[in-house]
Design a protein around this motif. Structure first.
Motif, PDB file in Angstrom:
ATOM      1  N   SER A 188      -4.887   3.200  36.655  1.00 60.24           N
ATOM      2  CA  SER A 188      -4.511   4.000  37.875  1.00 60.24           C
ATOM      3  C   SER A 188      -4.803   5.370  37.833  1.00 60.24           C
ATOM      4  O   SER A 188      -4.013   6.201  38.172  1.00 60.24           O
ATOM      5  CB  SER A 188      -2.858   4.008  38.056  1.00 60.24           C
ATOM      6  OG  SER A 188      -2.049   2.678  38.126  1.00 60.24           O
ATOM      7  N   ASN A 208      -2.304  -1.786  40.937  1.00 62.72           N
ATOM      8  CA  ASN A 208      -3.602  -1.171  40.772  1.00 62.72           C
ATOM      9  C   ASN A 208      -4.485  -2.190  39.455  1.00 62.72           C
ATOM     10  O   ASN A 208      -5.264  -1.942  39.140  1.00 62.72           O
ATOM     11  CB  ASN A 208      -3.643   0.078  40.177  1.00 62.72           C
ATOM     12  CG  ASN A 208      -3.320   0.908  41.172  1.00 62.72           C
ATOM     13  OD1 ASN A 208      -3.544   0.812  42.418  1.00 62.72           O
ATOM     14  ND2 ASN A 208      -2.320   2.262  40.873  1.00 62.72           N
ATOM     15  N   VAL A 229     -10.797  -3.277  38.071  1.00 61.62           N
ATOM     16  CA  VAL A 229     -10.399  -1.989  37.758  1.00 61.62           C
ATOM     17  C   VAL A 229     -10.398  -1.742  36.207  1.00 61.62           C
ATOM     18  O   VAL A 229     -10.914  -0.475  35.762  1.00 61.62           O
ATOM     19  CB  VAL A 229      -9.088  -1.660  38.414  1.00 61.62           C
ATOM     20  CG1 VAL A 229      -8.451  -0.424  38.271  1.00 61.62           C
ATOM     21  CG2 VAL A 229      -9.237  -2.069  39.836  1.00 61.62           C
TER      22      VAL A 229
END
Length: 286
Positions: free
Chosen positions: A159, A246, A251
């Motif tokens: 995040s 997230n 990611v």
């Protein structure tokens, strides 16, 4: 308890780096796999012992408990001779400066130890997820309280918002690479096991307690969170909070693992490697 001077430590580190460079590729991968699992062991222990502590005793105590147990992984690596990429970020250049081993030898050990570390960390993530974090039942697996803590940790590490967030992640990783390699050097300071453990423990404790980023630890803990996330109930997802949205493999790889790997490499290479070599090269060569 014996103690070695700074330039003696660097000279010993150079010898250790040259020895590692002489190992066959399969052996570097094997030792790297063990090191990745060992870092995962310390990281998982860190998550488990701190679960629920912040709500009752405060975030500072929770972070301190994390730091108390995190050094387990690096202690296992140093005392058993496993191969950690972030340590090689410093030891391989020491060997190159001392013995003119060449850049290709440095890149070879970096690549092979990193691949081994990632394989070991991912493997231990799967083992710990389905062996500890998830509870088997008649209808399959269910997430326990430790799984919620792991998912929350992984979601937080995924995040970092925007370019400023990625820069912050990189800088945390740079500091972690510096501290971790100082721990390796302090481990070299002493000849006995107790001295090595004491030297390794303090910098490693500081790394974990301050929330710095270590690529190989993250390569275990974040996948463990990703493996566990599908088994969370809606109430458990709410307990993790909005950051749960997230958490994704892309990611993790692009916004965490990549900048953290680069930060750890720069921290070990420049701050623990090149600067120390420049500071003590006269004594080393005399």
């Amino acid at each position: 308890m014996s103690y070695h001077s700074p330039y003696e430590i660097i000279a010993q580190g150079a010898k250790a780096g040259r020895y590692r460079m002489s190992l066959p590729g399969w052996n570097l991968l094997l030792r790297g796999g063990m090191a990745g699992a060992y870092m995962g062991m310390g990281g998982v222990l860190m998550i488990i012992v701190s679960s629920g502590v912040a709500a009752t005793l405060g975030i500072g105590i929770a972070q301190f408990l994390m730091g108390l147990v995190f050094p387990l992984g690096l202690i296992l690596i140093v005392l058993t001779g496993a191969e950690l990429f972030t340590g090689d970020a410093m030891l391989a250049p020491f060997a190159a400066f001392s013995f003119n081993t060449g850049i290709l030898s440095v890149l070879r050990i970096w690549i092979l130890s990193y691949l081994g570390n990632i394989i070991g960390a991912f493997g231990f993530a799967g083992l710990i997820t389905f062996g500890v974090l998830l509870q088997p039942g008649s209808e399959g697996y269910a997430a326990g309280s430790y799984a919620v803590s792991m998912v929350a940790f992984a979601a937080e590490r995924c995040s970092y918002p925007g370019a400023a967030g990625i820069l912050s992640c990189f800088l945390k990783a740079l500091a972690a690479g510096w501290l971790l390699n100082l721990a390796v050097l302090l481990g070299i300071c002493a000849d006995d096991a107790i001295g090595k453990i004491a030297g390794i423990w303090f910098p490693s404790m500081a790394l974990a307690s301050t929330g710095m980023e270590h690529a190989i630890t993250n390569a275990c803990l974040i996948p463990a969170g990703l493996f566990s996330a599908p088994y969370l109930t809606p109430l458990q997802v709410a307990e993790v909070g909005p950051l749960a949205g997230n958490l994704a493999w892309s990611v993790f790889l692009l916004n965490n693992l990549l900048p953290v790997t680069l930060g750890n490499l720069v921290g070990g290479l420049v701050f623990s490697g090149i600067l120390l070599w420049i500071a003590f090269q006269k004594e080393i060569r005399s």
